[in-house]
Design an enzyme around this catalytic site. Structure first.
Site, mmCIF file in Angstrom:
data_model
loop_
_atom_site.group_PDB
_atom_site.id
_atom_site.type_symbol
_atom_site.label_atom_id
_atom_site.label_comp_id
_atom_site.label_asym_id
_atom_site.label_seq_id
_atom_site.Cartn_x
_atom_site.Cartn_y
_atom_site.Cartn_z
ATOM 1 C CG HIS A 32 7.560 8.458 2.416
ATOM 2 N ND1 HIS A 32 6.127 8.332 2.912
ATOM 3 C CD2 HIS A 32 8.439 7.946 3.168
ATOM 4 C CE1 HIS A 32 6.337 7.634 4.056
ATOM 5 N NE2 HIS A 32 7.724 7.312 4.280
ATOM 6 C CG ASP A 35 4.377 9.314 0.408
ATOM 7 O OD1 ASP A 35 4.812 8.340 -0.343
ATOM 8 O OD2 ASP A 35 4.017 9.337 1.612
ATOM 9 C CB SER A 85 7.260 6.715 7.215
ATOM 10 O OG SER A 85 7.353 5.626 6.427
#
Length: 495
Positions: free
Chosen positions: A348, A315, A152
């Site tokens: 995610h 995601d 991320s």
């Protein structure tokens, strides 16, 4: 494989009196970074791995603090026998610049005023975060990192490291990330910031520590948390389940379980994170863009780092196409890069939850586990002059489904070479078609692996060719062993 925790750890603090010059033109007169380390630095100082955390993470990546109810945020990946093996590597993880877990940020004391910075804190970038990390790495006596790893926003830091300091990073793993924030990502961040700015308790950023803008920060967290999940994961976890009731209330209370879950996430977040830090860090994410003159290829022009880029199938915050864009640009810039996509319904958050897949991918990339380490050397073979009946009996007797065929060199087995392979399916087909010789059914153009080949490469061959075993041969075509999908599966299951 034995996997253990790194045990009890503690956060350390490093203060830099010379401060930090920022990309936006501002300057911090003093800089403090909170960090933790795991494992030991080797004599050559060549085994250091920097672990970069995501938006609301911190330096506590592994192990346990005294009194903690749960370990560090990546404890499933860091530790003895895990992908980031503390018996092999020295891990460093620091709280980012602008954070609120010990590193200099809006809640820190401004040396010029003696009070907290608040909104006097200068606007920062991902590049500033990485520049601060570089100061810490050099303070620890490390001139070159074996690897930088993160997911991320941590993945953004990984990419930034390879661009800003190409000579300092040997390997890089960027997970569930992007090379530039998209309009949608900026939009979600803006709504979250607006929730904070609209809270009456925000008070222009000068709120007392005891009365933060908790309502606005909770809403910001709720918005962000939705993007970390996926439609499937929310359906599996909540569906339309009601919370503590059997029928609709027909009012604006929390009817559904997912509502209560989001409110819990929001309220618990306010107790551990600073609202102003959320503003500054999300703004840094918005500004992130590694392209140069509109070209990501040009942006990666000076990169010298070998890359592993990992995306998550479900995601939608940083979807796979953004990872593939990174891979394409790195490839076009002549950078060594491997791409893998994790199959997961978690969205995610999979970079925190899919420990098995991540351990396998990271371990293989960092250690380059070779086929020779997982292949079976004691291979049952059959000579090229054998009959179909001989092959069928051998396979039945030995309980195998793949039978390599070798050239027959009487008295010289060391000179026998692989000439083909017969599978259980070939035997079935032979009897159905009434074939008479082994030569009629065996595959002669055999897909093989070399003993030095990475396990991941062998697995990719099996997947792309839809086969379940690969003979392993040397440079002369001599059969050394065989590796099957079961052996690779066993390796993965160790994690």
């Amino acid at each position: 494989m034995k996997r253990e925790s790194v045990g009890t750890v503690e956060t350390r603090y490093c203060r830099f009196e010379d401060g930090l010059l920022l990309e936006g033109g501002g300057r911090l007169k003093e800089l403090t970074l909170a960090y933790e380390t795991y494992g030991s630095l080797d004599r050559e100082k060549s085994n250091a791995i920097l672990v970069c955390h995501a938006l609301t993470g911190d330096a506590h990546a592994a192990g346990w603090h005294e009194g903690d109810k749960k370990p560090g945020w990546w404890d499933s990946i860091i530790g003895p026998g895990k992908a980031l093996d503390t018996e092999k590597y020295f891990m460093v993880c620091s709280n980012v610049l602008g954070g609120c877990k010990g590193s200099t940020g809006p809640a820190s004391i401004n040396p010029e005023t003696g009070t907290t910075y608040g909104m006097d804190f200068p606007v920062i970038t991902i590049g500033d975060m990485v520049h601060a990390q570089k100061k810490l790495v050099e303070h620890l006596g490390i001139s070159r990192l074996f690897a930088v790893v993160g997911g991320s926003m941590g993945g953004m830091q990984v990419l930034q490291w390879s661009v800003s300091y190409p000579d300092m990073v040997e390997k890089a793993v960027a997970i569930a990330t992007t090379a530039s924030s998209s309009a949608q990502q900026i939009a979600f961040n803006e709504v979250g910031r607006l929730a904070i700015l609209s809270d009456p308790d925000w008070k222009g950023g000068n709120y007392p520590a005891g009365t933060p803008p908790a309502h606005g920060l909770a809403i910001a967290r709720m918005i962000g948390h939705i993007t970390y999940l996926s439609d499937e994961s929310m359906h599996r976890k909540f569906g339309r389940e009601l919370q503590d009731k059997e029928e609709y209330a027909f009012d604006f209370s929390r009817d559904f379980a997912v509502q209560s879950y989001l409110h819990h996430q929001g309220s618990s977040f306010t107790g551990r994170f600073d609202a102003n830090s959320y503003l500054y860090i999300t703004k840094a994410v918005d500004y992130f863009d590694l392209s140069r003159n509109g070209s990501l290829i040009e942006g990666f022009g000076g990169v010298k780092t070998a890359f592993l880029v990992i995306s998550v199938s479900s995601d939608w915050l940083y979807p796979p196409y953004q990872s593939r864009a990174i891979v394409s640009a790195l490839s076009a810039a002549n950078v060594e890069v491997t791409y893998r996509e994790i199959e997961s319904h978690y969205g995610h958050d999979a970079f925190l939850l899919e420990a098995g897949q991540l351990n396998y991918l990271l371990h293989n990339f960092l250690s380059k586990l070779c086929v020779s380490e997982v292949m079976t050397e004691d291979v049952i073979t059959i000579g090229e002059g054998s009959s179909i009946e001989d092959a069928a009996c051998t396979m039945f007797r030995e309980g195998i489904t793949h039978l390599p065929v070798v050239s027959e060199k009487p008295g010289k087995p060391e000179e026998e070479k692989l000439v083909g392979i017969v599978t259980a399916w070939d035997i079935t087909r032979a009897f159905a078609l009434k074939c008479r010789t082994l030569d009629e059914i065996m595959t002669k153009e055999v897909i093989t692996a070399s003993p030095e080949e990475p396990v991941e490469s062998a697995a990719s061959k099996m997947e792309s060719h839809r086969i379940s075993a690969l003979p392993v041969v040397d440079g002369e075509g001599r059969l050394l062993g065989i590796v099957g999908d079961e052996a690779i599966s066993r390796f993965i299951s160790n994690f």
